[in-house]
Design a protein around this motif. Structure first.
Motif, mmCIF file in Angstrom:
data_model
loop_
_atom_site.group_PDB
_atom_site.id
_atom_site.type_symbol
_atom_site.label_atom_id
_atom_site.label_comp_id
_atom_site.label_asym_id
_atom_site.label_seq_id
_atom_site.Cartn_x
_atom_site.Cartn_y
_atom_site.Cartn_z
ATOM 1 N N VAL A 97 -18.835 17.898 -32.189
ATOM 2 C CA VAL A 97 -17.923 18.257 -31.139
ATOM 3 C C VAL A 97 -18.154 16.944 -30.303
ATOM 4 C CG1 VAL A 97 -17.341 19.644 -29.525
ATOM 5 C CG2 VAL A 97 -18.167 20.536 -31.622
ATOM 6 N N ILE A 98 -17.238 16.124 -29.756
ATOM 7 C CA ILE A 98 -17.515 15.191 -28.783
ATOM 8 C C ILE A 98 -16.811 15.645 -27.511
ATOM 9 C CG2 ILE A 98 -16.875 12.839 -28.354
ATOM 10 C CD1 ILE A 98 -16.587 12.379 -31.669
ATOM 11 N N ALA A 99 -17.591 15.660 -26.470
ATOM 12 C CA ALA A 99 -17.078 15.998 -25.171
ATOM 13 C C ALA A 99 -17.973 15.199 -24.017
ATOM 14 C CB ALA A 99 -17.517 17.422 -25.210
ATOM 15 N N PRO A 100 -17.319 15.279 -22.874
ATOM 16 C CA PRO A 100 -18.058 14.560 -21.796
ATOM 17 C C PRO A 100 -19.399 15.326 -21.641
ATOM 18 C CG PRO A 100 -15.691 14.640 -21.130
ATOM 19 C CD PRO A 100 -16.108 15.553 -22.403
ATOM 20 N N SER A 101 -19.407 16.744 -21.579
ATOM 21 C CA SER A 101 -20.545 17.354 -21.233
ATOM 22 C C SER A 101 -20.510 18.948 -21.803
ATOM 23 C CB SER A 101 -20.661 17.847 -19.507
ATOM 24 O OG SER A 101 -19.439 18.275 -19.130
ATOM 25 N N PHE A 102 -21.537 19.520 -21.935
ATOM 26 C CA PHE A 102 -21.647 20.633 -22.659
ATOM 27 C C PHE A 102 -22.450 21.939 -21.829
ATOM 28 C CE2 PHE A 102 -21.287 17.470 -26.029
ATOM 29 C CZ PHE A 102 -20.443 17.925 -26.843
ATOM 30 N N ASN A 108 -27.884 23.374 -27.522
ATOM 31 C CA ASN A 108 -29.076 23.795 -28.388
ATOM 32 C C ASN A 108 -28.693 24.260 -29.496
ATOM 33 O OD1 ASN A 108 -30.540 22.632 -25.963
ATOM 34 N ND2 ASN A 108 -30.836 24.683 -25.241
ATOM 35 N N ASN A 109 -27.775 25.270 -29.288
ATOM 36 C CA ASN A 109 -27.480 26.134 -30.543
ATOM 37 C C ASN A 109 -26.890 25.387 -31.642
ATOM 38 O OD1 ASN A 109 -28.499 28.459 -29.337
ATOM 39 N ND2 ASN A 109 -26.344 29.049 -28.781
ATOM 40 N N CYS A 110 -26.227 24.270 -31.125
ATOM 41 C CA CYS A 110 -25.473 23.115 -32.217
ATOM 42 C C CYS A 110 -26.632 22.834 -33.449
ATOM 43 C CB CYS A 110 -24.785 22.184 -31.711
ATOM 44 S SG CYS A 110 -23.205 22.645 -30.991
ATOM 45 N N PHE A 111 -27.639 22.342 -32.827
ATOM 46 C CA PHE A 111 -28.566 21.647 -33.429
ATOM 47 C C PHE A 111 -29.221 22.346 -34.632
ATOM 48 C CE2 PHE A 111 -28.125 18.813 -29.866
ATOM 49 C CZ PHE A 111 -28.109 17.619 -30.434
ATOM 50 N N LYS A 112 -29.418 23.846 -34.368
ATOM 51 C CA LYS A 112 -29.839 24.753 -35.052
ATOM 52 C C LYS A 112 -29.192 25.052 -36.413
ATOM 53 C CE LYS A 112 -32.770 25.632 -31.717
ATOM 54 N NZ LYS A 112 -34.188 24.737 -31.763
ATOM 55 N N ASN A 113 -27.796 24.263 -36.430
ATOM 56 C CA ASN A 113 -26.799 24.924 -37.518
ATOM 57 C C ASN A 113 -26.196 23.562 -38.228
ATOM 58 O OD1 ASN A 113 -26.680 28.107 -37.125
ATOM 59 N ND2 ASN A 113 -26.832 27.268 -35.063
ATOM 60 N N GLY A 114 -26.760 22.455 -37.979
ATOM 61 C CA GLY A 114 -26.146 21.394 -38.604
ATOM 62 C C GLY A 114 -25.016 20.837 -38.020
ATOM 63 N N VAL A 115 -24.681 21.289 -36.618
ATOM 64 C CA VAL A 115 -23.737 20.491 -35.860
ATOM 65 C C VAL A 115 -24.054 19.725 -34.845
ATOM 66 C CG1 VAL A 115 -21.630 21.240 -34.395
ATOM 67 C CG2 VAL A 115 -22.258 22.898 -36.086
ATOM 68 N N LEU A 116 -23.396 18.556 -35.002
ATOM 69 C CA LEU A 116 -23.696 17.342 -33.950
ATOM 70 C C LEU A 116 -22.755 17.477 -32.748
ATOM 71 C CD1 LEU A 116 -25.274 14.890 -33.254
ATOM 72 C CD2 LEU A 116 -23.613 13.462 -34.564
ATOM 73 N N PRO A 117 -23.364 17.746 -31.576
ATOM 74 C CA PRO A 117 -22.684 17.703 -30.308
ATOM 75 C C PRO A 117 -22.781 16.107 -29.856
ATOM 76 C CG PRO A 117 -24.774 19.106 -29.918
ATOM 77 C CD PRO A 117 -24.888 18.421 -31.391
ATOM 78 N N ILE A 118 -21.947 15.285 -29.552
ATOM 79 C CA ILE A 118 -22.059 14.097 -28.926
ATOM 80 C C ILE A 118 -21.551 13.881 -27.341
ATOM 81 C CG2 ILE A 118 -21.675 11.705 -29.085
ATOM 82 C CD1 ILE A 118 -21.356 12.100 -32.230
ATOM 83 N N VAL A 119 -22.357 13.613 -26.382
ATOM 84 C CA VAL A 119 -21.927 13.434 -25.082
ATOM 85 C C VAL A 119 -21.057 11.962 -24.965
ATOM 86 C CG1 VAL A 119 -22.484 13.095 -22.645
ATOM 87 C CG2 VAL A 119 -23.507 14.936 -24.231
ATOM 88 N N VAL A 120 -19.853 11.908 -24.857
ATOM 89 C CA VAL A 120 -19.201 10.816 -24.331
ATOM 90 C C VAL A 120 -18.176 11.075 -23.051
ATOM 91 C CG1 VAL A 120 -17.386 9.127 -25.291
ATOM 92 C CG2 VAL A 120 -18.949 10.004 -26.728
ATOM 93 N N SER A 121 -18.546 9.974 -22.358
ATOM 94 C CA SER A 121 -17.754 10.378 -20.944
ATOM 95 C C SER A 121 -16.814 9.214 -20.468
ATOM 96 C CB SER A 121 -18.621 10.784 -19.931
ATOM 97 O OG SER A 121 -19.749 10.036 -19.821
ATOM 98 N N GLY A 122 -16.317 9.255 -19.363
ATOM 99 C CA GLY A 122 -15.330 8.259 -18.996
ATOM 100 C C GLY A 122 -14.315 7.544 -19.592
ATOM 101 N N ALA A 123 -14.224 6.233 -19.841
ATOM 102 C CA ALA A 123 -13.090 5.559 -20.369
ATOM 103 C C ALA A 123 -13.212 5.656 -21.893
ATOM 104 C CB ALA A 123 -13.137 4.145 -19.891
ATOM 105 N N ARG A 124 -14.648 5.435 -22.373
ATOM 106 C CA ARG A 124 -14.834 5.951 -23.783
ATOM 107 C C ARG A 124 -14.182 7.031 -24.357
ATOM 108 N NH1 ARG A 124 -18.658 1.972 -25.550
ATOM 109 N NH2 ARG A 124 -16.977 0.731 -26.176
ATOM 110 N N HIS A 125 -14.432 8.271 -23.182
ATOM 111 C CA HIS A 125 -13.904 9.527 -23.838
ATOM 112 C C HIS A 125 -12.378 9.591 -24.012
ATOM 113 C CE1 HIS A 125 -12.710 13.717 -23.373
ATOM 114 N NE2 HIS A 125 -13.569 14.027 -24.213
ATOM 115 N N ASP A 126 -11.546 8.926 -22.938
ATOM 116 C CA ASP A 126 -10.473 8.595 -23.225
ATOM 117 C C ASP A 126 -9.984 7.945 -24.363
ATOM 118 O OD1 ASP A 126 -10.251 9.725 -20.631
ATOM 119 O OD2 ASP A 126 -10.081 7.879 -19.583
ATOM 120 N N GLU A 127 -10.788 7.017 -24.704
ATOM 121 C CA GLU A 127 -10.515 6.168 -26.035
ATOM 122 C C GLU A 127 -10.620 7.162 -27.098
ATOM 123 O OE1 GLU A 127 -12.100 2.210 -27.514
ATOM 124 O OE2 GLU A 127 -12.819 2.763 -25.484
#
Lengths: 218, 474
Positions: A97-102, A108-127
């Protein structure tokens, strides 16, 4: 835990802020006792109308069928601590899951289940959101810590080194604490018993408070 | 040693070890176990054939799924019964003390922990429930965790964590009559946003704190998670000690004196630096109501539904538009013109005795408006019995409320207490999320006195218009 190394997939766009865990996994399904098979309840109210027909929610669209990536907006997974939100995502096939914030507990729960949360914000997130909408494939490489967009550009993301390693190895965190840290924990407990004895209830006080004889039951 | 905050002191006292990467193994003193977040944790433990490290560190109770009426009967066949039975079986197998549905100490985990003295200053306490921040009112580090971390606590009594950043919310001024602590926390979240405190352990401090009761401090810390903070704390003081003394699991005798002496060393040192500081003049607050679908979408009762067209940020504007669509509200409508169908008084946020007293003070001698249904769900059996001894149940019943038994009830709508699609509810709970109180239900968050006022008039109401400005219902 399942390992996460590298995935390539279309990404479902969810351009809406404050998607809380009640939206991801409605509370009435929390009565279920198992982790497995929860994907069918994922985003239930967003995917189905009250009459049971399917909406045009991104995860219902053929263009995003089989998406392993979700691109969401700010504060994704806020609210309740229910890990069912992550189990449902994983069961549905979402690995990243990619989002500016979580929401922090969800993150925390994502990491216990093989799911990767990625923080991407600003213009990068728009892209990234635009790339998801285009229906092209993104590649997430955890080893290299990079996101590659369908039209070529690649950029890095940051992640806690321990969590990265845990995902790459599919680490059993409980097993490693038991194997490596049990003596430290025992030493801590022995010291606490002397310094702050009131914090430990192993003297039978609890058992006396809750006897099995139903004394307090009407 | 350098000046430290309350959070840093309690953290340091529970540090088992620091790993090479700077993360920490934190010792967990207490774990509250409930039926929703524990079955998968127990199953994980059993699958690996792992033992519970310290059974006496856990207390279990079923609060989310239990009905709030007809409790003398066995639970009807179905998912709720299966979930409660599973908890009972797991507790028996792993020798965890379990409080039954008909026990006179039953209640919501976050209400009974403090009542039992299970919650103590300077402790670390976790639960598979985000409102665990409640217990920080005692000067504990208390936070919600997922089921995997519950499993880790069962097996190891520790969690691998990183220390949070710190944030101090300094409360100044004095609440005006008719304004409650719920209005402080709603007003704060409206100001800093639902992710305004993410990554931070919040300490509520300042001259406004000393006069707050433990019940009020618990309401404050409870909703820290609605601002994004897992941890909310208040430094222990004489109010804390007076609340705890004599509680069944509080230390006694010489241990009590030793404990109090230690707890007095916990408050934040003068000169300690917080990563972030926020000041809130609580004297300027009016009663608050939420109008949208997260607790940050909240405003003073004398206002009107905001206009998304005036919001410059497109993401926020889209969110506001969606919220208003879901809530069935048009921009510019005065809050006081919004009619309600249901009233819910209860929850781990506002199901304590002071909450029921303040609602009863508004309701006394009045009637629920025609067409409105109201339920009062005490947060625990202790709260219920205390309220009944004070005659509050008779006041609520005489006004037309239903008087129920303890549980989470319509805050999470996992039992039969829920809104029908489109119904609008004045609620003392903590979340106005879409579907939170039932599919299609519309929630307006507010204080107990405000919910009582709404019950009486049948619309969102400034409680000060009902009781006058003499503070009778603050």
């Amino acid at each position: 835990m399942e390992k996460f190394t590298r995935i390539t997939s279309v990404a479902a766009p969810l351009p809406e802020a404050d998607i809380d865990t009640d939206i991801i996994f409605p509370a009435r399904f929390l009565l279920l006792l198992d982790k497995a098979g929860l994907g069918k309840h994922l985003f239930f109210e967003r995917r189905y109308r009250p009459d049971g027909t399917r909406t045009d929610f991104a995860l219902n669209q053929p263009a995003f069928e089989g998406a392993k990536i979700l691109v969401a907006d700010a504060n994704f997974g806020s609210g309740s601590s229910r890990e069912q939100a992550v189990w449902a995502l994983a069961d549905f096939g979402i690995k990243c899951v990619i989002a500016p914030s979580f929401g922090e507990i969800f993150y925390n729960n994502c990491f216990k289940n093989g799911v990767l949360p990625i923080v991407v914000s600003g213009a990068r997130h728009d892209e990234v959101m635009a790339a998801a909408r285009s229906g092209g494939e993104l590649t997430i490489d955890l080893e290299a810590e990079t996101i590659r967009l369908p039209n070529g550009p690649e950029f890095g993301f940051e992640i806690d080194p321990y969590r990265r390693r845990a995902l790459l190895l599919g680490l059993d965190e409980i097993g490693s604490i038991l194997a490596d840290d049990a003596d430290d924990i025992a030493r801590f407990e022995a010291r606490q018993r002397v310094e702050s004895p009131w914090l430990q209830l192993d003297d039978g006080r609890l058992d006396r408070l809750f006897p099995q004889d139903e004394e307090h039951t009407r | 040693m350098a000046a430290r905050t309350l959070y840093e002191k309690v953290w340091d006292e529970h540090l088992v070890k620091t790993y090479d990467d700077g993360s920490s193994l934190l010792y967990i003193d207490r774990h509250l176990v409930q039926e929703v977040s524990s079955p998968q944790a127990f199953a994980g433990l059993d699958a690996e054939d792992r033992k519970l490290r310290r059974p006496a560190a856990h207390v279990a109770v079923a609060d989310h799924a239990v009905p709030t009426r007809m409790r003398h009967l066995p639970l009807p066949e179905g998912l709720a019964r299966a979930q409660v039975s599973r908890l009972e079986a797991n507790c028996e197998k792993h020798r965890i003390n379990y409080i039954g549905m008909r026990d006179d100490r039953h209640g919501i985990v976050h209400v009974i922990g403090p009542e039992l003295g299970f919650t103590l200053p300077g402790a670390t306490l976790v639960c598979g429930d985000s409102h665990t921040s409640t217990h920080g009112a005692f000067g504990a580090i208390a936070f919600g965790i997922g089921a995997s971390e519950c499993e880790c606590v069962f097996a190891t009594q520790a969690l691998r964590q990183r220390r949070q950043k710190t944030m101090r919310v300094a409360l100044s001024g004095t609440l005006r009559p008719g304004v409650a602590v719920k209005d402080i926390i709603l007003g704060l979240i409206a100001r800093i946003g639902t992710n305004g405190a993410v990554g931070h352990a919040v300490e509520y401090a300042g001259p406004g704190i000393a006069t707050l009761s433990m019940e009020a401090r618990m309401t404050l810390c409870n909703m820290s998670i609605e601002a994004g903070a897992r941890v909310g704390m208040v430094a222990p003081d004489d109010v804390t000690f007076a609340y705890l003394k004599g509680r069944p699991l509080a230390p006694a005798g010489a241990d009590w004196d030793r404990a109090v002496a230690h707890w007095k060393t916990l408050p934040t040192d003068g000169g300690a630096v917080f990563d972030r500081e926020v000041e809130l003049d609580i004297g300027a607050l009016s009663p608050q109501v939420s109008w949208g679908t997260n607790p940050g979408e909240t405003a003073a009762i004398d206002g009107q539904v905001p206009d998304p067209a005036l919001e410059a940020d497109p993401v926020k504007r889209a969110k506001m538009e969606r919220s208003l669509r879901y809530m069935g509200l048009a921009p510019g409508v005065a809050f006081k013109d919004i009619a309600i169908d249901r009233v819910f008084i209860g929850s781990c946020t506002n199901g304590r005795i002071e909450d029921l007293r303040s609602a009863a003070a508004v309701v006394a001698g009045r009637q629920i408006a025609a067409g409105v249904e109201g339920i009062v769900v005490p947060g625990s059996a202790t709260v219920r019995l205390t309220a009944e001894a004070e005659g509050l149940d008779r006041i609520f019943r005489a006004a037309g409320f239903e008087w129920r038994e303890s549980g989470c009830s319509m805050c999470v709508a996992m039992n039969d207490d829920r809104l029908s699609p489109g119904q609008r509810c004045a609620s003392t709970s903590n979340r106005n999320f879409e579907g939170r109180q039932g599919q299609g239900g519309r929630t307006h968050l507010m204080s107990p006195a405000m919910a009582a006022a709404a019950a009486v008039t049948g619309r969102l109401t400034d409680v000060r218009d009902i009781v006058g400005n003499n503070g009778a219902a603050a």
